[in-house]
Design a protein around this motif. Sequence first.
Motif, mmCIF file in Angstrom:
data_model
loop_
_atom_site.group_PDB
_atom_site.id
_atom_site.type_symbol
_atom_site.label_atom_id
_atom_site.label_comp_id
_atom_site.label_asym_id
_atom_site.label_seq_id
_atom_site.Cartn_x
_atom_site.Cartn_y
_atom_site.Cartn_z
ATOM 1 N N LYS A 1 0.812 -1.226 0.000
ATOM 2 C CA LYS A 1 0.000 0.000 0.000
ATOM 3 C C LYS A 1 0.842 1.272 0.000
ATOM 4 O O LYS A 1 0.484 2.270 -0.646
ATOM 5 N N VAL B 1 2.213 1.919 -3.608
ATOM 6 C CA VAL B 1 1.146 2.365 -4.513
ATOM 7 C C VAL B 1 0.548 3.686 -4.047
ATOM 8 O O VAL B 1 0.238 4.572 -4.855
ATOM 9 N N GLY B 2 0.385 3.846 -2.714
ATOM 10 C CA GLY B 2 -0.209 5.072 -2.171
ATOM 11 C C GLY B 2 0.618 6.308 -2.473
ATOM 12 O O GLY B 2 0.110 7.342 -2.889
ATOM 13 N N TYR C 1 -2.209 6.462 -11.262
ATOM 14 C CA TYR C 1 -2.115 4.990 -11.220
ATOM 15 C C TYR C 1 -3.362 4.360 -10.595
ATOM 16 O O TYR C 1 -3.284 3.505 -9.704
ATOM 17 N N LEU D 1 -11.681 4.937 -5.370
ATOM 18 C CA LEU D 1 -10.874 4.831 -6.593
ATOM 19 C C LEU D 1 -11.752 4.668 -7.833
ATOM 20 O O LEU D 1 -11.485 5.268 -8.882
ATOM 21 N N SER E 1 0.619 6.866 -6.390
ATOM 22 C CA SER E 1 -0.662 7.319 -6.948
ATOM 23 C C SER E 1 -1.105 8.671 -6.415
ATOM 24 O O SER E 1 -1.819 9.411 -7.082
ATOM 25 N N SER F 1 -3.102 8.985 -4.015
ATOM 26 C CA SER F 1 -4.467 8.838 -3.505
ATOM 27 C C SER F 1 -4.472 8.903 -1.979
ATOM 28 O O SER F 1 -3.783 8.134 -1.317
ATOM 29 N N SER G 1 -3.780 0.904 -8.269
ATOM 30 C CA SER G 1 -4.313 1.082 -6.915
ATOM 31 C C SER G 1 -5.516 0.170 -6.671
ATOM 32 O O SER G 1 -5.664 -0.421 -5.596
ATOM 33 N N VAL H 1 -5.843 5.572 -0.482
ATOM 34 C CA VAL H 1 -4.880 4.470 -0.464
ATOM 35 C C VAL H 1 -3.793 4.731 0.579
ATOM 36 O O VAL H 1 -3.393 3.841 1.334
ATOM 37 N N SER I 1 -4.961 12.254 -8.125
ATOM 38 C CA SER I 1 -4.617 10.834 -7.993
ATOM 39 C C SER I 1 -4.081 10.290 -9.317
ATOM 40 O O SER I 1 -4.524 10.684 -10.395
#
Length: 298
Positions: free
Chosen positions: A22, A25-26, A108, A163, A29, A31, A112, A34, A106
Motif C-alpha cells: 500500500k 502504490v499510495g 495509477y 478509486l 498514486s 491517492s 491502486s 490508499v 490521484s
Amino acid sequence: MTLQKKATVVSSSVAAILTLIKLVVGIASGSVAVLASAVDSVLDMFVSVFNYFAISNAEKPADKYFNYGRGKIEALASVIEGTIITLSGLFLLYQAIEKAINGEVSRYIEESLTVMIISLVITISLVIYLNYVSKKTNSMVIKADALHYKTDVYSNVAVLASLLLVNFTGYEIIDVIIGGGISLYIIYSAYELIQDGILVLLDKAVDQTTVKQIEKILMSEERVNNLHLLKTREVGNRIFVEVHLVFDCLITLMEAHKISDKIENKIRKIDKEKNWIINIHMDPYDDFESNDEEHDLH
C-alpha cells in the motif's frame, strides 16, 4: 507457542505485507484513500508486534511480585492500541484536508484498484481467523486486533469505492471525502477498545446476569443464612469472586468448608470456559454492619 501468540505473529506478518504494497502504490498514486489505508497498515503491524509481547507477559504465572498474575497487561495493551488507532485516524483526517487544500490529483488508478482488491481479500481472511482465536481464547488483545482489522475491511471497501468513483467521474473531492470518512470511522472504532481496557483496569464487576446467578447459587444452600460484600471482577479469561457467607454459628468448620467447596463447584459451572478464582470468607454471624466502609458494595 500458544494460539494467541500464533495469531499475533500471523497478523503482524499480514500487516507487514500489506504495508509494503500500500505504501508503494499510495505514494506513487497520490491517492489519500490508499495512503490512509497504508498508514493504518503500518500501525497495524506495530500494534500486532506489541500485542505479541503483551500476551507473552500476560501468560506468565503469578509470582511473589505479581500475586494475581499479569493479566491486566492485555487491558493495558487494548487501551494503548485504541489510542494509537485514534491518533492514526486524526493523521489521516489531516491528510485528507491537506489534499483538499492543495488540490492534488490521484494517479495509477488501475494499479491502486488491484492492490486494494488483493488487500481486501487478505484482510477478510485475517479477520475470520482472528475472530476464531478470540472466541476460542477469550483474549482481550486478540479481540482488539480482530476489531481493528475489521475496521480495515470497511476501510478497504471505502477505498475501492473511492478509486472507482474518481476513475469514472474525475472528481478528486470524492477521494478526499471518503478518505476523511475512513479516518472518522477509525477514530470511532477505537472508542470501544479504550473503554473496555479502562473498565478492566478499574476492576469493573462482571455483568449483572452473572452476578445474579452467583447470588442464587450462594443462597440456595440451606446452611447459608446470608451473604454480604460480594465482589467480582474479570481479567482476560479469569473471573475473581469474593464473598462473605454467614453460616449458623453452631455449624462445624468442616461442614462449612464442605458447603463452600460445593458452592465453588456450582459457580464454576456458570461458564466452564472461564478460570474462576473464588475466595469465600465464612462468618459465624452477620458482621456486615461492622464493615461500614464497604457497606454499599452489596
